[in-house]
Write a protein that holds these residues in place. Structure first.
Motif, PDB file in Angstrom:
ATOM      1  N   ILE A 231       0.841  -1.209   0.000  1.00 26.77           N
ATOM      2  CA  ILE A 231       0.000   0.000   0.000  1.00 26.77           C
ATOM      3  C   ILE A 231       0.871   1.252   0.000  1.00 26.77           C
ATOM      4  N   ALA A 232       1.921   1.267   0.807  1.00 28.31           N
ATOM      5  CA  ALA A 232       2.824   2.427   0.858  1.00 28.31           C
ATOM      6  C   ALA A 232       3.533   2.619  -0.481  1.00 28.31           C
ATOM      7  N   PHE A 233       3.946   1.523  -1.128  1.00 29.72           N
ATOM      8  CA  PHE A 233       4.609   1.614  -2.429  1.00 29.72           C
ATOM      9  C   PHE A 233       3.664   2.195  -3.478  1.00 29.72           C
ATOM     10  N   LEU A 234       2.434   1.684  -3.535  1.00 32.45           N
ATOM     11  CA  LEU A 234       1.470   2.179  -4.515  1.00 32.45           C
ATOM     12  C   LEU A 234       1.141   3.654  -4.273  1.00 32.45           C
ATOM     13  N   LEU A 235       0.972   4.042  -3.035  1.00 29.48           N
ATOM     14  CA  LEU A 235       0.699   5.439  -2.711  1.00 29.48           C
ATOM     15  C   LEU A 235       1.890   6.324  -3.094  1.00 29.48           C
ATOM     16  N   GLY A 236       3.094   5.849  -2.832  1.00 26.10           N
ATOM     17  CA  GLY A 236       4.294   6.610  -3.202  1.00 26.10           C
ATOM     18  C   GLY A 236       4.437   6.766  -4.708  1.00 26.10           C
ATOM     19  N   MET A 237       4.148   5.722  -5.466  1.00 25.25           N
ATOM     20  CA  MET A 237       4.233   5.801  -6.925  1.00 25.25           C
ATOM     21  C   MET A 237       3.177   6.742  -7.487  1.00 25.25           C
ATOM     22  N   TRP A 238       1.969   6.710  -6.921  1.00 25.09           N
ATOM     23  CA  TRP A 238       0.909   7.618  -7.366  1.00 25.09           C
ATOM     24  C   TRP A 238       1.291   9.064  -7.082  1.00 25.09           C
ATOM     25  N   LEU A 239       1.840   9.313  -5.897  1.00 24.41           N
ATOM     26  CA  LEU A 239       2.273  10.666  -5.545  1.00 24.41           C
ATOM     27  C   LEU A 239       3.420  11.117  -6.448  1.00 24.41           C
ATOM     28  N   LEU A 240       4.362  10.246  -6.736  1.00 27.91           N
ATOM     29  CA  LEU A 240       5.467  10.575  -7.636  1.00 27.91           C
ATOM     30  C   LEU A 240       4.953  10.895  -9.033  1.00 27.91           C
ATOM     31  N   TYR A 241       3.991  10.134  -9.514  1.00 28.64           N
ATOM     32  CA  TYR A 241       3.383  10.391 -10.821  1.00 28.64           C
ATOM     33  C   TYR A 241       2.758  11.781 -10.862  1.00 28.64           C
ATOM     34  N   ARG A 242       2.010  12.139  -9.825  1.00 28.92           N
ATOM     35  CA  ARG A 242       1.350  13.447  -9.798  1.00 28.92           C
ATOM     36  C   ARG A 242       2.374  14.585  -9.768  1.00 28.92           C
ATOM     37  N   VAL A 243       3.447  14.428  -9.017  1.00 25.34           N
ATOM     38  CA  VAL A 243       4.470  15.469  -8.915  1.00 25.34           C
ATOM     39  C   VAL A 243       5.192  15.641 -10.251  1.00 25.34           C
ATOM     40  N   ILE A 244       5.586  14.535 -10.885  1.00 26.78           N
ATOM     41  CA  ILE A 244       6.283  14.622 -12.172  1.00 26.78           C
ATOM     42  C   ILE A 244       5.365  15.195 -13.242  1.00 26.78           C
ATOM     43  N   LYS A 245       4.107  14.788 -13.248  1.00 21.62           N
ATOM     44  CA  LYS A 245       3.144  15.312 -14.218  1.00 21.62           C
ATOM     45  C   LYS A 245       2.991  16.826 -14.067  1.00 21.62           C
ATOM     46  N   ALA A 246       2.876  17.312 -12.833  1.00 20.41           N
ATOM     47  CA  ALA A 246       2.746  18.746 -12.592  1.00 20.41           C
ATOM     48  C   ALA A 246       4.027  19.483 -12.983  1.00 20.41           C
ATOM     49  N   ALA A 247       5.180  18.887 -12.726  1.00 18.16           N
ATOM     50  CA  ALA A 247       6.445  19.534 -13.072  1.00 18.16           C
ATOM     51  C   ALA A 247       6.595  19.663 -14.584  1.00 18.16           C
ATOM     52  N   ILE A 248       6.235  18.624 -15.317  1.00 17.74           N
ATOM     53  CA  ILE A 248       6.326  18.681 -16.780  1.00 17.74           C
ATOM     54  C   ILE A 248       5.354  19.719 -17.324  1.00 17.74           C
ATOM     55  N   ARG A 249       4.123  19.735 -16.811  1.00 19.37           N
ATOM     56  CA  ARG A 249       3.131  20.708 -17.269  1.00 19.37           C
ATOM     57  C   ARG A 249       3.610  22.135 -16.997  1.00 19.37           C
ATOM     58  N   ASP A 250       4.129  22.374 -15.807  1.00 22.63           N
ATOM     59  CA  ASP A 250       4.608  23.717 -15.473  1.00 22.63           C
ATOM     60  C   ASP A 250       5.811  24.102 -16.334  1.00 22.63           C
ATOM     61  N   GLY A 251       6.688  23.147 -16.614  1.00 26.74           N
ATOM     62  CA  GLY A 251       7.850  23.437 -17.460  1.00 26.74           C
ATOM     63  C   GLY A 251       7.433  23.805 -18.875  1.00 26.74           C
ATOM     64  N   ILE A 252       6.462  23.078 -19.423  1.00 29.02           N
ATOM     65  CA  ILE A 252       5.983  23.400 -20.765  1.00 29.02           C
ATOM     66  C   ILE A 252       5.311  24.769 -20.774  1.00 29.02           C
ATOM     67  N   ASN A 253       4.508  25.066 -19.762  1.00 28.01           N
ATOM     68  CA  ASN A 253       3.831  26.364 -19.705  1.00 28.01           C
ATOM     69  C   ASN A 253       4.824  27.510 -19.554  1.00 28.01           C
ATOM     70  N   GLU A 254       5.878  27.317 -18.769  1.00 27.77           N
ATOM     71  CA  GLU A 254       6.867  28.381 -18.584  1.00 27.77           C
ATOM     72  C   GLU A 254       7.719  28.587 -19.823  1.00 27.77           C
ATOM     73  N   SER A 255       7.942  27.543 -20.591  1.00 30.07           N
ATOM     74  CA  SER A 255       8.799  27.677 -21.772  1.00 30.07           C
ATOM     75  C   SER A 255       8.035  28.244 -22.966  1.00 30.07           C
ATOM     76  N   ARG A 256       6.755  28.376 -22.834  1.00 33.33           N
ATOM     77  CA  ARG A 256       5.887  28.908 -23.892  1.00 33.33           C
ATOM     78  C   ARG A 256       5.857  28.004 -25.121  1.00 33.33           C
ATOM     79  N   LEU A 257       6.202  26.736 -24.964  1.00 29.03           N
ATOM     80  CA  LEU A 257       6.115  25.804 -26.089  1.00 29.03           C
ATOM     81  C   LEU A 257       4.665  25.620 -26.514  1.00 29.03           C
ATOM     82  N   ALA A 258       3.768  25.663 -25.548  1.00 24.05           N
ATOM     83  CA  ALA A 258       2.353  25.483 -25.882  1.00 24.05           C
ATOM     84  C   ALA A 258       1.855  26.640 -26.740  1.00 24.05           C
TER      85      ALA A 258
END
Length: 79
Positions: free
Chosen positions: A26-53
């Protein structure tokens, strides 16, 4: 030593190991889900800041306009 004591001890240790294993999964699955959300938000913010969109949207819009212009017949006043 009494064999019932050893058997009870073995059953108790097995129960503890099983509960610990379930907790670890359960701890592993929760950690992987949290890691996924953090990386997804970081990529989205990076794309938005770079004005690639913005440049992508501009490119798509320009391509659509060019396609519409190519599909229309030439407009001539003589007709």
């Amino acid at each position: 030593m009494d064999l019932t004591f050893i058997k009870q001890y073995q059953e108790q240790m097995m129960r503890i190991a099983l509960i610990s294993g379930i907790g670890d999964v359960i701890a592993f699955l929760l950690g992987m889900w949290l890691l996924y959300r953090v990386i997804k938000a970081a990529i989205r913010d990076g794309i938005n800041e770079s004005r690639l969109a913005d440049s992508w949207n501009t490119t798509v819009t320009r391509a659509r306009v060019d396609e519409i212009k190519r599909s229309l017949p030439d407009m001539k006043a003589e007709r």
